[in-house]
Motif scaffolding. Structure first.
Motif, PDB file in Angstrom:
ATOM      1  N   LEU A  17       0.832  -1.203   0.000  1.00 21.12           N
ATOM      2  CA  LEU A  17       0.000   0.000   0.000  1.00 21.12           C
ATOM      3  C   LEU A  17       0.871   1.261   0.000  1.00 21.12           C
ATOM      4  CD1 LEU A  17      -3.078   0.322  -0.025  1.00 21.12           C
ATOM      5  CD2 LEU A  17      -2.966   0.796   2.424  1.00 21.12           C
ATOM      6  N   PHE A  18       1.944   1.253   0.780  1.00 21.42           N
ATOM      7  CA  PHE A  18       2.842   2.402   0.821  1.00 21.42           C
ATOM      8  C   PHE A  18       3.468   2.657  -0.553  1.00 21.42           C
ATOM      9  CE2 PHE A  18       7.062   4.270   1.242  1.00 21.42           C
ATOM     10  CZ  PHE A  18       6.780   5.423   1.965  1.00 21.42           C
ATOM     11  N   LYS A  19       3.874   1.585  -1.220  1.00 20.10           N
ATOM     12  CA  LYS A  19       4.509   1.734  -2.529  1.00 20.10           C
ATOM     13  C   LYS A  19       3.490   2.210  -3.570  1.00 20.10           C
ATOM     14  CE  LYS A  19       7.857  -0.627  -5.505  1.00 20.10           C
ATOM     15  NZ  LYS A  19       8.611  -1.888  -5.756  1.00 20.10           N
ATOM     16  N   CYS A  20       2.242   1.761  -3.438  1.00 21.55           N
ATOM     17  CA  CYS A  20       1.175   2.244  -4.331  1.00 21.55           C
ATOM     18  C   CYS A  20       0.993   3.749  -4.169  1.00 21.55           C
ATOM     19  CB  CYS A  20      -0.150   1.546  -4.015  1.00 21.55           C
ATOM     20  SG  CYS A  20      -0.250  -0.185  -4.506  1.00 21.55           S
ATOM     21  N   ALA A  21       0.963   4.207  -2.919  1.00 19.68           N
ATOM     22  CA  ALA A  21       0.788   5.636  -2.642  1.00 19.68           C
ATOM     23  C   ALA A  21       1.991   6.436  -3.139  1.00 19.68           C
ATOM     24  CB  ALA A  21       0.576   5.853  -1.148  1.00 19.68           C
ATOM     25  N   LYS A  22       3.171   5.872  -2.995  1.00 15.26           N
ATOM     26  CA  LYS A  22       4.385   6.534  -3.465  1.00 15.26           C
ATOM     27  C   LYS A  22       4.373   6.680  -4.988  1.00 15.26           C
ATOM     28  CE  LYS A  22       8.513   8.175  -2.320  1.00 15.26           C
ATOM     29  NZ  LYS A  22       8.666   9.339  -1.425  1.00 15.26           N
ATOM     30  N   LEU A  23       3.984   5.618  -5.677  1.00 15.55           N
ATOM     31  CA  LEU A  23       3.898   5.660  -7.135  1.00 15.55           C
ATOM     32  C   LEU A  23       2.843   6.675  -7.582  1.00 15.55           C
ATOM     33  CD1 LEU A  23       4.549   4.626  -9.959  1.00 15.55           C
ATOM     34  CD2 LEU A  23       2.997   2.707  -9.557  1.00 15.55           C
ATOM     35  N   ALA A  24       1.698   6.680  -6.900  1.00 15.83           N
ATOM     36  CA  ALA A  24       0.632   7.624  -7.230  1.00 15.83           C
ATOM     37  C   ALA A  24       1.119   9.060  -7.078  1.00 15.83           C
ATOM     38  CB  ALA A  24      -0.580   7.368  -6.330  1.00 15.83           C
ATOM     39  N   THR A  25       1.866   9.325  -6.010  1.00 16.83           N
ATOM     40  CA  THR A  25       2.391  10.671  -5.745  1.00 16.83           C
ATOM     41  C   THR A  25       3.363  11.102  -6.839  1.00 16.83           C
ATOM     42  OG1 THR A  25       2.147  10.354  -3.357  1.00 16.83           O
ATOM     43  CG2 THR A  25       3.671  12.072  -4.077  1.00 16.83           C
ATOM     44  N   LYS A  26       4.248  10.197  -7.240  1.00 15.89           N
ATOM     45  CA  LYS A  26       5.215  10.503  -8.296  1.00 15.89           C
ATOM     46  C   LYS A  26       4.516  10.750  -9.630  1.00 15.89           C
ATOM     47  CE  LYS A  26       9.477   8.388  -6.608  1.00 15.89           C
ATOM     48  NZ  LYS A  26      10.209   9.667  -6.659  1.00 15.89           N
ATOM     49  N   ALA A  27       3.506   9.925  -9.921  1.00 13.50           N
ATOM     50  CA  ALA A  27       2.780  10.064 -11.190  1.00 13.50           C
ATOM     51  C   ALA A  27       2.065  11.411 -11.260  1.00 13.50           C
ATOM     52  CB  ALA A  27       1.781   8.921 -11.347  1.00 13.50           C
ATOM     53  N   ALA A  28       1.393  11.788 -10.167  1.00 13.06           N
ATOM     54  CA  ALA A  28       0.679  13.066 -10.129  1.00 13.06           C
ATOM     55  C   ALA A  28       1.646  14.234 -10.283  1.00 13.06           C
ATOM     56  CB  ALA A  28      -0.110  13.188  -8.831  1.00 13.06           C
ATOM     57  N   ALA A  29       2.799  14.159  -9.604  1.00 14.31           N
ATOM     58  CA  ALA A  29       3.803  15.225  -9.692  1.00 14.31           C
ATOM     59  C   ALA A  29       4.325  15.378 -11.120  1.00 14.31           C
ATOM     60  CB  ALA A  29       4.947  14.945  -8.729  1.00 14.31           C
ATOM     61  N   GLN A  30       4.515  14.263 -11.781  1.00 17.11           N
ATOM     62  CA  GLN A  30       4.975  14.295 -13.177  1.00 17.11           C
ATOM     63  C   GLN A  30       3.946  14.977 -14.076  1.00 17.11           C
ATOM     64  OE1 GLN A  30       7.820  13.308 -14.688  1.00 17.11           O
ATOM     65  NE2 GLN A  30       7.044  13.782 -16.734  1.00 17.11           N
ATOM     66  N   SER A  31       2.665  14.713 -13.809  1.00 16.96           N
ATOM     67  CA  SER A  31       1.604  15.194 -14.701  1.00 16.96           C
ATOM     68  C   SER A  31       1.436  16.713 -14.669  1.00 16.96           C
ATOM     69  CB  SER A  31       0.272  14.522 -14.349  1.00 16.96           C
ATOM     70  OG  SER A  31      -0.289  15.051 -13.154  1.00 16.96           O
ATOM     71  N   ILE A  32       1.715  17.343 -13.546  1.00 20.96           N
ATOM     72  CA  ILE A  32       1.441  18.784 -13.417  1.00 20.96           C
ATOM     73  C   ILE A  32       2.583  19.658 -13.952  1.00 20.96           C
ATOM     74  CG2 ILE A  32      -0.113  18.429 -11.470  1.00 20.96           C
ATOM     75  CD1 ILE A  32       2.046  19.361  -9.581  1.00 20.96           C
ATOM     76  N   LYS A  33       3.590  19.014 -14.541  1.00 23.60           N
ATOM     77  CA  LYS A  33       4.696  19.774 -15.120  1.00 23.60           C
ATOM     78  C   LYS A  33       4.375  20.315 -16.510  1.00 23.60           C
ATOM     79  CE  LYS A  33       8.328  17.124 -12.740  1.00 23.60           C
ATOM     80  NZ  LYS A  33       9.495  16.223 -12.957  1.00 23.60           N
ATOM     81  N   GLY A  34       3.235  19.904 -17.070  1.00 22.95           N
ATOM     82  CA  GLY A  34       2.851  20.365 -18.404  1.00 22.95           C
ATOM     83  C   GLY A  34       1.348  20.506 -18.515  1.00 22.95           C
TER      84      GLY A  34
END
Length: 312
Positions: free
Chosen positions: A280-297
């Motif tokens: 669950l922690f790794k899922c949340a970590k991946l979700a956080t990274k994915a969201a951060a990547q998306s808001i750069k453009g």
């Protein structure tokens, strides 16, 4: 398939403008009438700065991101028999999404996304074809072939009633992101879907609006419906996940260009982790990274690909 999406499909028209000059509240998502939509577009052509035209819709964004990360995905929805409809279908097909169950009639849904210089946003939607999708036009067997069914909000009653029926009939695990339009319907209306959901995604504001409690106590209340995982996004404060364990993660600090769809990509990252069998922690970590990547453009330009799976 790994995931089938079921939600509104819209063409997003992204403009940068001074929200206060329009008297529009930031952070809102609402339906507009044709005349209001037309008049706002005319104003924006003269006074705003158009940043892009993109495929949109909450579930569509999540499915697009999952497919780009290498997962097998399909979609159920409705677009118009027009150039906007072809644009929406082509955008999904290019990333490998199966669009064979997306129907076409009427006019495609449109969405004006207003961004101000502080990156606050407000959304005005013209649903069109989205509001004419009844359960009778949906292939339940297609959904049952997927591990997850990811559902998000519609503005109209007809597709919402279809979602409630599907929640009772499907064998797929339900991932549900109700969004502000569904949250406004209240707990009683949403209960049939919540009771069948495996995981739900809500912003802090939505969770508190829905339950009348702070986000942590609200999340605990949602688990009473039998939901296994509650994932609450908190903007630049990060996210909060409650299941058999409790997880709080800060947001990653990146240069923000456009936050539209960040929650959708967060859901994609989380579902990707579940499909990979991550903790669950790794899922949340991946979700956080994915969201951060998306808001750069703007729009879907910076959505993560499968390479992100190696960075958690």
């Amino acid at each position: 398939m790994d995931v089938v999406g079921f939600g509104a499909l819209n063409v997003d028209l992204v403009y940068e403008v001074n929200l206060s000059s329009l008297g529009i509240e930031a952070g809102r998502e609402r339906v507009g009438k044709y005349e209001e939509f037309r008049n706002l577009l005319q104003y924006l052509k003269n006074r705003g700065s158009m940043k892009m035209r993109s495929g949109g819709g909450s579930a569509a964004n999540t499915i697009y991101a999952l497919s780009k990360m290498g997962f097998s995905c399909g979609y159920i929805g409705k677009v118009g028999k027009d150039k906007d409809g072809e644009f929406l279908l082509e955008g999904l097909k290019k990333e490998g999404v199966d669009t064979s169950k997306i129907l076409q009639n009427e006019k495609s849904g449109l969405c004006i996304v207003l961004l101000d210089k502080r990156k606050d946003r407000s959304i005005l939607i013209l649903p069109n074809a989205n509001d004419s999708l009844p359960y009778s036009e949906i292939d339940i067997d297609y959904i049952n072939k997927a591990e997850f069914l990811h559902m998000t909000s519609f503005l109209g009653k007809v597709p919402f009633e279809a979602q409630k029926i599907i929640a009772q009939k499907t064998r797929a695990k339900i991932s549900f992101d109700p969004g502000e339009p569904h949250v406004k319907r209240g707990l009683e209306e949403l209960e049939p879907i919540f009771k069948r959901s495996f995981i739900i995604f809500l912003s802090q504001e939505e969770l508190e609006m829905l339950t009348g409690k702070d986000y942590k106590n609200g999340a605990r209340e949602m688990l009473n419906y039998g939901i296994k995982i509650v994932a609450c996004t908190r903007g630049d404060k990060g996210s909060y996940v409650l299941s058999k364990e409790e997880i709080e993660l800060p947001a990653e600090k990146v240069e923000v260009v456009d936050t539209t769809g960040a929650g959708d990509v967060y859901a994609a990252g989380f579902l990707a982790g579940l499909l990979k069998g991550y903790t669950l922690f790794k899922c949340a970590k991946l979700a956080t990274k994915a969201a951060a990547q998306s808001i750069k453009g703007y729009g879907r330009r910076n959505y993560p690909d499968k390479e992100i799976l190696s960075r958690v």
